[in-house]
Design an enzyme around this catalytic site. Structure first.
Site, PDB file in Angstrom:
ATOM      1  N   LYS A 265     -14.925 -11.060   2.839  1.00 46.74           N
ATOM      2  CA  LYS A 265     -13.726 -11.847   3.132  1.00 46.74           C
ATOM      3  C   LYS A 265     -13.983 -12.842   4.252  1.00 46.74           C
ATOM      4  O   LYS A 265     -13.668 -14.028   4.138  1.00 46.74           O
ATOM      5  CB  LYS A 265     -12.582 -10.904   3.516  1.00 46.74           C
ATOM      6  CG  LYS A 265     -11.241 -11.605   3.740  1.00 46.74           C
ATOM      7  CD  LYS A 265     -10.912 -11.903   5.192  1.00 46.74           C
ATOM      8  CE  LYS A 265     -10.676 -10.660   6.009  1.00 46.74           C
ATOM      9  NZ  LYS A 265     -10.165 -11.007   7.376  1.00 46.74           N
ATOM     10  N   CYS A 335       6.736 -11.070   1.000  1.00 46.64           N
ATOM     11  CA  CYS A 335       6.157  -9.884   0.351  1.00 46.64           C
ATOM     12  C   CYS A 335       5.510  -9.001   1.413  1.00 46.64           C
ATOM     13  O   CYS A 335       4.279  -8.828   1.473  1.00 46.64           O
ATOM     14  CB  CYS A 335       5.141 -10.312  -0.708  1.00 46.64           C
ATOM     15  SG  CYS A 335       4.689  -9.002  -1.867  1.00 46.64           S
ATOM     16  N   CYS A 342      12.393  -8.655  -1.768  1.00 48.26           N
ATOM     17  CA  CYS A 342      12.375  -9.041  -3.180  1.00 48.26           C
ATOM     18  C   CYS A 342      13.629  -9.822  -3.565  1.00 48.26           C
ATOM     19  O   CYS A 342      13.578 -10.687  -4.444  1.00 48.26           O
ATOM     20  CB  CYS A 342      12.242  -7.799  -4.064  1.00 48.26           C
ATOM     21  SG  CYS A 342      10.684  -6.895  -3.845  1.00 48.26           S
ATOM     22  N   CYS A 345      13.054 -13.446  -2.984  1.00 46.39           N
ATOM     23  CA  CYS A 345      11.854 -13.992  -3.625  1.00 46.39           C
ATOM     24  C   CYS A 345      12.221 -14.716  -4.916  1.00 46.39           C
ATOM     25  O   CYS A 345      13.019 -14.210  -5.722  1.00 46.39           O
ATOM     26  CB  CYS A 345      10.842 -12.885  -3.901  1.00 46.39           C
ATOM     27  SG  CYS A 345       9.303 -13.461  -4.655  1.00 46.39           S
TER      28      CYS A 345
END
Length: 362
Positions: A265, A335, A342, A345
């Site tokens: 990463k 999130c 939610c 969203c």
């Protein structure tokens, strides 16, 4: 007639049922019965009828039709949108070739199959497999972009790409990008940015950090996550960069990942922000969590590295450079790891995780 006479008749050499004796001429004749017209008869042979062969007519296949018409078909390469040259179908050896389905460029429908020689043609695909892609991923991604337009997440102003000194030399700037990424592991952006500000005020160069005592370096980077271990990694990395790379950082992902404390990463993000090269997708805890919630992985993954490999299999390459920054900010604001928002969203009707949670609450 007396019994004796009857016995004489039965005991005679040849007799008939009419009790008449057979004459010598008859006796000397053939053994066949006189009821048959011919004396010698051969067994009759049954004649078998010869059937005429059945003729089966087959319709011409698409390939034969193309071969007859001598059509040149433009072929479209699947993954990287590379257009191949036109192939003369009639000049292809069909015994050493495989059939590829060709997409019509005009309307995207399947065109007639084309035979491409896989032995002499370097562009020919040996095995055609259906690529998996998530449902409605483009609409989901566009919704995330719309929700991130305000650029109010911590990563937008305090991310690792904002930690390096823009006035420093190019090699020092790249070194500071690498150090910021090493500090960011398991650490919030606010804490990482503050630690980098202290390091830059102290002197964040490979030679300065390599000569700094561990206790002093620990005080400078505290309270980043696992700060004691990161002190050792940063010191060893700085010494390696001085000895092998003249104080600069490696130019390849493989060499970056060989440095102490640097994983895939960090390496992929460092290649992008330090060298301007896209070598892969940087997947941290935010990207790992969101991709599994959205089911952007073919099957659930347990580690960020598994998520990276699954994501790179289907996500177009031109989106690799922005996906980390988009999803990290999205994970910081909406999130969330715990109690995701939610209801706010835009993907609440598309996200499998949001649908499951809404049905469970009701």
């Amino acid at each position: 007639m007396s019994k004796r006479l009857k016995l004489n008749v039965l005991t005679s050499s040849k007799c008939l049922r009419s009790q008449k004796k057979v004459t010598d001429a008859d006796a000397s004749s053939s053994n066949t019965s006189h009821y048959f017209k011919h004396d010698n008869l051969s067994p009759i042979k049954s004649e078998t009828k010869k059937r005429s062969p059945v003729k089966i007519r087959y319709e011409k296949s698409d390939i034969e039709t193309v071969m007859d018409e001598k059509v040149k078909i433009p072929t479209v390469f699947d993954a990287n949108h590379v257009k191949l040259d036109e192939f003369d179908v009639t000049s292809v050896d069909t015994s050493k070739s495989k059939v590829l389905k060709v997409l019509d460029e005009s309307d995207g429908k399947l065109n007639v199959p084309t035979i491409l020689n896989t032995k002499n043609n370097k562009h020919a695909v040996k095995k055609s497999k259906t690529e998996w892609v998530p449902d409605d991923w483009m609409l989901t991604l566009q919704n995330i972009k719309d929700m991130r337009k305000s650029q109010t997440a911590p990563v937008d102003e305090l991310g690792c790409h904002k930690c390096a000194d823009p006035n420093a030399s190019a090699s020092v700037n790249r070194y500071q990008c690498l150090i910021a990424l090493m500090l960011s592991s398991q650490t919030k952006d606010q804490v990482t940015h503050a630690a980098m500000e202290r390091l830059k005020a102290y002197g964040c160069t490979p030679s300065e950090i390599a000569a700094t005592p561990n206790n002093v370096l620990g005080k400078l980077i505290y309270p980043v996550g696992f700060w004691k271990r990161k002190v050792e990694y940063i010191k060893k990395t700085s010494e390696i960069l001085i000895k092998r790379y003249q104080g600069d950082i490696p130019k390849t992902i493989n060499e970056l990942c060989q440095l102490p404390g640097v994983g895939p990463k960090m390496g992929h993000i460092c290649m992008q922000i330090a060298w301007g090269k896209v070598s892969g997708i940087g997947v941290d805890t935010h990207v790992h969590r969101i991709c599994n919630r959205l089911q952007w992985v073919k099957k659930p993954t347990k580690t960020p590295e598994e998520t990276r490999m699954s994501l790179e299999e289907w996500l177009p390459h031109h989106l690799w450079s922005e996906i980390n920054h988009l999803l990290v900010g999205f994970g910081q604001e909406i999130c969330l790891p715990r109690f995701p928002k939610c209801s706010k969203c835009s993907n609440k009707d598309l996200c499998p995780y949001a649908r499951e949670n809404s049905t469970a609450k009701t």
